[in-house]
Design an enzyme around this catalytic site. Structure first.
Site, PDB file in Angstrom:
ATOM      1  N   GLU A  46      45.984  60.705  70.567  1.00  0.00           N
ATOM      2  CA  GLU A  46      45.850  61.480  69.347  1.00  0.00           C
ATOM      3  C   GLU A  46      46.075  60.513  68.187  1.00  0.00           C
ATOM      4  O   GLU A  46      47.099  59.820  68.162  1.00  0.00           O
ATOM      5  CB  GLU A  46      46.903  62.598  69.323  1.00  0.00           C
ATOM      6  CG  GLU A  46      46.734  63.467  68.105  1.00  0.00           C
ATOM      7  CD  GLU A  46      47.718  64.631  68.020  1.00  0.00           C
ATOM      8  OE1 GLU A  46      48.513  64.831  68.962  1.00  0.00           O
ATOM      9  OE2 GLU A  46      47.686  65.318  66.991  1.00  0.00           O
ATOM     10  N   ARG A 270      56.002  58.935  82.791  1.00  0.00           N
ATOM     11  CA  ARG A 270      55.843  58.098  81.601  1.00  0.00           C
ATOM     12  C   ARG A 270      56.786  56.903  81.654  1.00  0.00           C
ATOM     13  O   ARG A 270      57.770  56.882  82.386  1.00  0.00           O
ATOM     14  CB  ARG A 270      56.011  58.861  80.305  1.00  0.00           C
ATOM     15  CG  ARG A 270      57.092  59.878  80.255  1.00  0.00           C
ATOM     16  CD  ARG A 270      57.043  60.808  79.031  1.00  0.00           C
ATOM     17  NE  ARG A 270      56.684  60.217  77.769  1.00  0.00           N
ATOM     18  CZ  ARG A 270      55.737  60.732  76.975  1.00  0.00           C
ATOM     19  NH1 ARG A 270      55.062  61.789  77.319  1.00  0.00           N
ATOM     20  NH2 ARG A 270      55.481  60.177  75.817  1.00  0.00           N
ATOM     21  N   LYS A 280      56.356  59.253  68.922  1.00  0.00           N
ATOM     22  CA  LYS A 280      55.658  58.968  67.669  1.00  0.00           C
ATOM     23  C   LYS A 280      56.330  59.652  66.492  1.00  0.00           C
ATOM     24  O   LYS A 280      56.385  59.103  65.399  1.00  0.00           O
ATOM     25  CB  LYS A 280      54.191  59.421  67.775  1.00  0.00           C
ATOM     26  CG  LYS A 280      53.314  58.338  68.392  1.00  0.00           C
ATOM     27  CD  LYS A 280      51.855  58.711  68.312  1.00  0.00           C
ATOM     28  CE  LYS A 280      51.451  59.557  69.492  1.00  0.00           C
ATOM     29  NZ  LYS A 280      50.007  59.830  69.555  1.00  0.00           N
TER      30      LYS A 280
HETATM   31  P1  ATP Z   1      54.020  61.453  71.384  1.00  0.00           P
HETATM   32  O1  ATP Z   1      54.533  62.636  72.142  1.00  0.00           O
HETATM   33  O2  ATP Z   1      55.041  60.416  71.071  1.00  0.00           O
HETATM   34  O3  ATP Z   1      53.179  61.833  70.192  1.00  0.00           O
HETATM   35  P2  ATP Z   1      51.852  61.435  73.136  1.00  0.00           P
HETATM   36  O4  ATP Z   1      52.123  61.322  74.553  1.00  0.00           O
HETATM   37  O5  ATP Z   1      51.563  62.813  72.659  1.00  0.00           O
HETATM   38  O6  ATP Z   1      53.031  60.745  72.378  1.00  0.00           O
HETATM   39  P3  ATP Z   1      49.127  60.670  72.893  1.00  0.00           P
HETATM   40  O7  ATP Z   1      48.441  59.987  71.778  1.00  0.00           O
HETATM   41  O8  ATP Z   1      48.771  62.084  73.164  1.00  0.00           O
HETATM   42  O9  ATP Z   1      50.687  60.516  72.639  1.00  0.00           O
HETATM   43  O10 ATP Z   1      49.017  59.808  74.211  1.00  0.00           O
HETATM   44  C1  ATP Z   1      47.821  59.278  74.730  1.00  0.00           C
HETATM   45  C2  ATP Z   1      48.007  59.041  76.190  1.00  0.00           C
HETATM   46  O11 ATP Z   1      49.076  58.131  76.428  1.00  0.00           O
HETATM   47  C3  ATP Z   1      48.351  60.319  76.911  1.00  0.00           C
HETATM   48  O12 ATP Z   1      47.561  60.387  78.082  1.00  0.00           O
HETATM   49  C4  ATP Z   1      49.807  60.185  77.216  1.00  0.00           C
HETATM   50  O13 ATP Z   1      50.136  60.888  78.368  1.00  0.00           O
HETATM   51  C5  ATP Z   1      49.972  58.674  77.367  1.00  0.00           C
HETATM   52  N1  ATP Z   1      51.348  58.271  77.068  1.00  0.00           N
HETATM   53  C6  ATP Z   1      52.037  58.496  75.931  1.00  0.00           C
HETATM   54  N2  ATP Z   1      53.294  58.035  76.023  1.00  0.00           N
HETATM   55  C7  ATP Z   1      53.414  57.488  77.266  1.00  0.00           C
HETATM   56  C8  ATP Z   1      54.474  56.853  77.982  1.00  0.00           C
HETATM   57  N3  ATP Z   1      55.685  56.675  77.435  1.00  0.00           N
HETATM   58  N4  ATP Z   1      54.222  56.404  79.232  1.00  0.00           N
HETATM   59  C9  ATP Z   1      53.017  56.585  79.782  1.00  0.00           C
HETATM   60  N5  ATP Z   1      51.983  57.173  79.173  1.00  0.00           N
HETATM   61  C10 ATP Z   1      52.157  57.633  77.926  1.00  0.00           C
HETATM   62 MG    MG Z   2      49.926  64.034  73.091  1.00  0.00          MG
END
Ligand code: ATP
Ligand code: MG
Length: 572
Positions: A46, A270, A280
């Site tokens: 995102e 994760r 984020k």
């Molecule tokens: P946040 O909750 O901090 O905004 P997010 O997981 O929603 O992070 P996205 O931009 O939706 O962020 O993530 C893109 C991809 O990266 C998703 O498939 C997510 O599952 C993966 N991802 C995000 N953080 C991690 C992590 N700590 N370890 C592994 N994969 C991750």
């Molecule tokens: Mg997300």
């Protein structure tokens, strides 16, 4: 843990059982022909912030998997919430994925599919599988029930198809205010899975979208957009993190209702790191409230921060490989990343001598105007890198730490009356300590032994220490920034809920050395050039450097803490 899972047993396992569980699933699909041997993944960020090292794990898995099985990966921006998303983030994500070493087959945006998603929503309504609900967000939450209590049906749930179609069109046309109504899937208000209790598909947002402008007044929710986008792109394996496990029945339900290509959602654990924030929402606060100097501050766990800090992309990929893919959440020691960085930098970083906290040394028996050049290897780990020339003269700087006036046992470096080697140069002996009026040491008067040129004494006498040094007249001045953990706690998930995470920020995470001295080899080095400062650590040229003054970031020290952590773990 199975106690009988011994090393001997695992060595006897065949190749396929040693694959991680995601690869096992893929191999099973390939055997059964579920996707005709196709392996197509996507990385779906995102664009509401910069990528961090947690994302790297997902990138390495998605791109790596597709590559291993001869498939491809799409980079898809999950741009369904215009309130939080910005072009700056899109640009940085594109740059960071490439920097990490991956190239996508197709660049897509969930917003490319808004028309198709709308048509599919109309289809669900027509089939009696979705309805417009006028309950408020709070009421929807209340009606949803809990894990122990079934939900209640909204009074609007039994509207006719015609009424729903008309209302949904009016939602699209912007005739309602934000929050006035939503489109919900009609599934099962008593499902044990809360995600299936008539989840919201669309909400009203009168917001400008970076790509679709003001065309849309309704925006799809994650669950409605995600699976359908996967399907449109012919994704075979939709890999996400564990918190989406409970969403999989919904993912499957939407796709089954529509009868479209059905990818397999797979959830993995994760990445979490000690001393590191990977949310984020929190990282944005650090930037907005200026606790750091931006998204790419070298203390940030963002890919752009790590890059600026000097961590090689290869080290991040290696860390992801070492951690592996699993189904259970765990926390990885930050030292493991530093270990991976050292491994890579040791092979690739040119060596130079730099003195961070200078102590002046005058060689009283060295000719005033003489300058010699000593040859030293650029990188002993890489003989092809060749040699460099380091100028030497009568006035030098050594590290303050390398001298003690009154040394305790086991301090083998320079002290009054003692002889040490200057790396690649001569033996020197401290004859006199000069102090200022306050009693601070300002200079050492030393003698050098001309017969030890190159670093060895022809009479075979030994010294116990070899120091790094720079020639005062030739050294470049540089600013050096030393970093420590951003957090004071190793386990961010255990931070006190009642406290603000800001309270856990380390006030000493940055120390600036205004004037260090570095051998002239580094002159004109471009930002992101990485060096080993001999005996000190790895340092990387910062983008704040000017032609007049270089700025360096300490990437990691030379001390391998990871080996210690491993030993401690083994001893437990
Ligand atoms: P946040 O909750 O901090 O905004 P997010 O997981 O929603 O992070 P996205 O931009 O939706 O962020 O993530 C893109 C991809 O990266 C998703 O498939 C997510 O599952 C993966 N991802 C995000 N953080 C991690 C992590 N700590 N370890 C592994 N994969 C991750
Ligand atoms: Mg997300």
């Amino acid at each position: 843990m199975e106690p009988e899972a011994t090393t001997a047993a695992s060595e006897n396992e065949n190749e396929s059982t040693r694959l991680d569980f995601v690869r096992q699933i893929v191999e099973e699909h390939n055997r059964s022909g579920r996707f005709g041997g196709r392996v197509w993944t996507r990385f779906p960020p995102e664009p509401n912030g910069y990528l961090h090292i947690g994302h790297a794990k997902s990138i390495v898995l998605n791109f790596g998997l597709a590559d291993e099985y001869g498939g491809g990966t799409n980079l898809r921006f999950d741009d369904t919430n215009p309130i939080k998303e910005e072009q700056e983030y899109i640009d940085s994500i594109i740059e960071d994925v490439r920097w990490l070493g991956f190239e996508w087959e197709e660049l897509r945006f969930a917003s490319d599919y808004f028309d198709q998603l709308y048509q599919w929503a109309v289809k669900l309504i027509t089939n009696g599988k979705a309805y417009v609900d006028h309950l408020s967000a709070d009421e929807i939450r209340e009606y949803r029930g809990t894990l122990t209590e079934p939900g209640r049906e909204s009074p609007y749930r039994s509207r006719s198809v015609e009424e729903n179609l008309a209302l949904f069109e009016r939602m699209k046309n912007g005739e309602f205010k934000d929050g006035e109504c939503v489109l919900r899937a009609k599934i099962d208000m008593s499902s044990p899975n809360l995600n299936l209790r008539d989840p919201v598909m669309y909400r009203i947002l009168h917001a400008e979208h970076p790509r679709t402008g003001s065309k849309w007044r309704i925006y799809p929710m994650y669950d409605w957009a995600h699976g359908q986008s996967d399907s449109i792109e012919g994704i075979t394996h939709s890999i996400c993190t564990l918190e989406f496990e409970d969403h999989r029945p919904l993912y499957d339900w939407f796709i089954d209702q529509l009868g479209i290509h059905h990818p397999q959602q797979i959830e993995f654990a994760r990445l979490n790191l000690t001393y590191t924030i990977l949310s984020k929402r929190k990282l944005i606060r650090l930037v907005r409230e200026q606790f750091v100097r931006g998204w790419n501050d070298p203390r940030m766990p963002t890919l752009s921060g790590l890059r600026r800090r000097g961590i090689p992309a290869k080290a991040i990929r290696d860390l992801c490989d070492m951690v592996g893919v699993s189904k259970s959440n765990s926390i990885v020691e930050l030292q493991m990343l530093e270990y991976c960085a050292r491994q890579e930098l040791n092979k690739t970083a040119p060596r130079v001598m730099a003195v961070l906290r200078p102590l002046k040394v005058v060689l009283t028996n060295y000719p005033e105007d003489q300058v010699e050049e000593f040859e030293a290897m650029i990188n002993p780990e890489d003989p092809d890198a060749g040699m460099r020339k380091v100028p030497f003269s009568r006035v030098l700087y050594i590290e303050q730490d390398d001298f003690m006036e009154d040394p305790p046992n086991k301090f083998y470096r320079l002290a009054p009356g003692r002889e040490v080697r200057l790396r690649a140069a001569y033996f020197i002996k401290c004859e006199e300590v000069i102090k200022d009026a306050d009693g601070s040491i300002i200079e050492l008067r030393c003698t050098y032994d001309p017969t030890t040129r190159g670093g060895d004494a022809p009479d075979g006498r030994k010294v116990k220490a070899t120091l790094h040094w720079v020639s005062a007249a030739h050294a470049l001045e540089a600013e050096v920034r030393l970093y420590d953990n951003l957090l004071t706690t190793a386990y961010p998930s255990e931070m006190d809920e009642d406290k603000d995470f800001i309270d856990y920020l380390n006030p000493d995470s940055l120390e600036v050395i205004e004037r260090a001295y570095i051998e002239p080899t580094v002159k004109g080095a471009a930002p992101e050039t990485r060096y080993q400062f001999e005996r000190l650590g790895y340092y990387t040229v910062d983008s704040d450097s000017t032609p007049e003054k270089l700025v360096f970031n300490r990437t990691v020290t030379l001390k391998d803490e990871w080996a210690k952590v491993q030993k401690a773990g083994a001893a437990k």
